[in-house]
Design a protein around this motif. Structure first.
Motif, PDB file in Angstrom:
ATOM      1  N   VAL A 196      29.008  20.564  45.786  1.00 27.72           N
ATOM      2  CA  VAL A 196      29.882  19.395  45.780  1.00 27.72           C
ATOM      3  C   VAL A 196      29.304  18.363  46.736  1.00 27.72           C
ATOM      4  O   VAL A 196      28.571  18.706  47.669  1.00 27.72           O
ATOM      5  N   LEU A 197      29.646  17.109  46.489  1.00 26.11           N
ATOM      6  CA  LEU A 197      29.195  16.071  47.405  1.00 26.11           C
ATOM      7  C   LEU A 197      29.841  16.294  48.767  1.00 26.11           C
ATOM      8  O   LEU A 197      31.015  16.639  48.862  1.00 26.11           O
ATOM      9  N   ARG A 198      29.051  16.108  49.794  1.00 28.40           N
ATOM     10  CA  ARG A 198      29.517  16.297  51.162  1.00 28.40           C
ATOM     11  C   ARG A 198      30.475  15.167  51.526  1.00 28.40           C
ATOM     12  O   ARG A 198      30.312  14.027  51.111  1.00 28.40           O
ATOM     13  N   ASN A 199      31.475  15.510  52.286  1.00 28.76           N
ATOM     14  CA  ASN A 199      32.394  14.524  52.846  1.00 28.76           C
ATOM     15  C   ASN A 199      32.133  14.448  54.335  1.00 28.76           C
ATOM     16  O   ASN A 199      31.931  15.465  54.986  1.00 28.76           O
ATOM     17  N   PRO A 245      27.916  23.765  49.582  1.00 28.13           N
ATOM     18  CA  PRO A 245      28.397  24.719  48.574  1.00 28.13           C
ATOM     19  C   PRO A 245      29.865  24.460  48.240  1.00 28.13           C
ATOM     20  O   PRO A 245      30.659  24.120  49.123  1.00 28.13           O
ATOM     21  N   ASP A 246      30.199  24.612  46.986  1.00 32.02           N
ATOM     22  CA  ASP A 246      31.583  24.478  46.548  1.00 32.02           C
ATOM     23  C   ASP A 246      32.365  25.640  47.148  1.00 32.02           C
ATOM     24  O   ASP A 246      32.010  26.799  46.947  1.00 32.02           O
ATOM     25  N   PRO A 247      33.440  25.366  47.892  1.00 33.14           N
ATOM     26  CA  PRO A 247      34.190  26.460  48.516  1.00 33.14           C
ATOM     27  C   PRO A 247      34.807  27.427  47.498  1.00 33.14           C
ATOM     28  O   PRO A 247      35.032  28.586  47.813  1.00 33.14           O
ATOM     29  N   ILE A 254      22.336  15.547  40.670  1.00 31.75           N
ATOM     30  CA  ILE A 254      21.615  15.528  41.952  1.00 31.75           C
ATOM     31  C   ILE A 254      20.259  14.870  41.760  1.00 31.75           C
ATOM     32  O   ILE A 254      19.828  14.054  42.581  1.00 31.75           O
ATOM     33  N   GLU A 255      19.603  15.186  40.657  1.00 29.40           N
ATOM     34  CA  GLU A 255      18.300  14.571  40.373  1.00 29.40           C
ATOM     35  C   GLU A 255      18.428  13.062  40.195  1.00 29.40           C
ATOM     36  O   GLU A 255      17.570  12.297  40.664  1.00 29.40           O
ATOM     37  N   ALA A 256      19.493  12.616  39.537  1.00 27.99           N
ATOM     38  CA  ALA A 256      19.706  11.175  39.347  1.00 27.99           C
ATOM     39  C   ALA A 256      19.947  10.482  40.690  1.00 27.99           C
ATOM     40  O   ALA A 256      19.402   9.403  40.949  1.00 27.99           O
ATOM     41  N   VAL A 261      28.859  18.454  41.658  1.00 26.97           N
ATOM     42  CA  VAL A 261      27.648  17.844  41.107  1.00 26.97           C
ATOM     43  C   VAL A 261      26.760  18.923  40.510  1.00 26.97           C
ATOM     44  O   VAL A 261      26.580  19.981  41.081  1.00 26.97           O
ATOM     45  N   ARG A 262      26.235  18.608  39.339  1.00 26.86           N
ATOM     46  CA  ARG A 262      25.303  19.501  38.667  1.00 26.86           C
ATOM     47  C   ARG A 262      23.887  19.052  38.986  1.00 26.86           C
ATOM     48  O   ARG A 262      23.657  17.951  39.496  1.00 26.86           O
TER      49      ARG A 262
END
Length: 175
Positions: A98-101, A89-91, A68-70, A63-64
């Motif tokens: 990245v969106l959390r899982n 954080p993106d690994p 995230i703002e949207a 996600v950019r």
């Protein structure tokens, strides 16, 4: 053609190497992606994604900031809170998010429905990346091949396209 999601997953996993070989075959024989996109569009019209939602369980969504703002706006929260609560954080790139899982699914997945559907990131909107005449990294045959075991639309589309091109794994095509 299997319609049971577990069966599609098993067939997709078993077909992984064959699908890679098929993608190489298509590239070597200069088959345009538009024919595959047309098949996928037909298949997609007959698949209810909310009966599956495997993409929300098995993919990682970058996600950019505007996305995230949207999401934050949709949820009625501040963007920094959305970052803390719903991203990690993106690994592969600690500068990116990245969106959390959680519980083996996107944090926004409820049953098989997206809780932020109207504000979902572009990667989610575009999946499975088969829009006709759309050329993106996610829509490259090599990328699509990687998701065939996750997405019934891609799995079924590859199987139809293999038959149409006369592809036989390990042999030259008849066409």
């Amino acid at each position: 053609m299997p319609v049971d999601l577990a069966e599609i997953r098993a067939h997709g996993e078993a077909s992984h190497q064959e699908n890679l070989a098929f993608c190489r075959f298509l590239h070597q024989h200069h088959h345009p992606i538009e024919e595959f996109q047309q098949i996928a569009g037909e298949v997609q019209r007959n698949v209810d994604c909310t009966a599956c939602a495997k993409c929300c369980r098995e993919t990682v969504v970058a996600v950019r900031e505007p996305e995230i703002e949207a999401i934050a706006g949709f949820l009625g929260i501040e963007p920094d809170l959305a970052v803390r609560q719903y991203t990690v954080p993106d690994p592969d790139n600690p500068e990116a998010r990245v969106l959390r899982n959680e519980h083996h699914a996107c944090v926004f997945l409820d049953e098989n429905l997206c809780m932020v559907y109207d504000a979902r990131p572009q990667a989610c909107r575009a999946f499975p990346h088969v829009a006709f005449h759309c050329h993106s990294l996610g829509g490259r045959l090599s990328s699509l091949c990687l998701h065939a075991e996750v997405c019934p639309i891609l799995f079924q589309s590859f199987e139809i396209y293999k038959r149409r091109t006369g592809f036989i794994h390990g042999e030259k095509a008849r066409r």
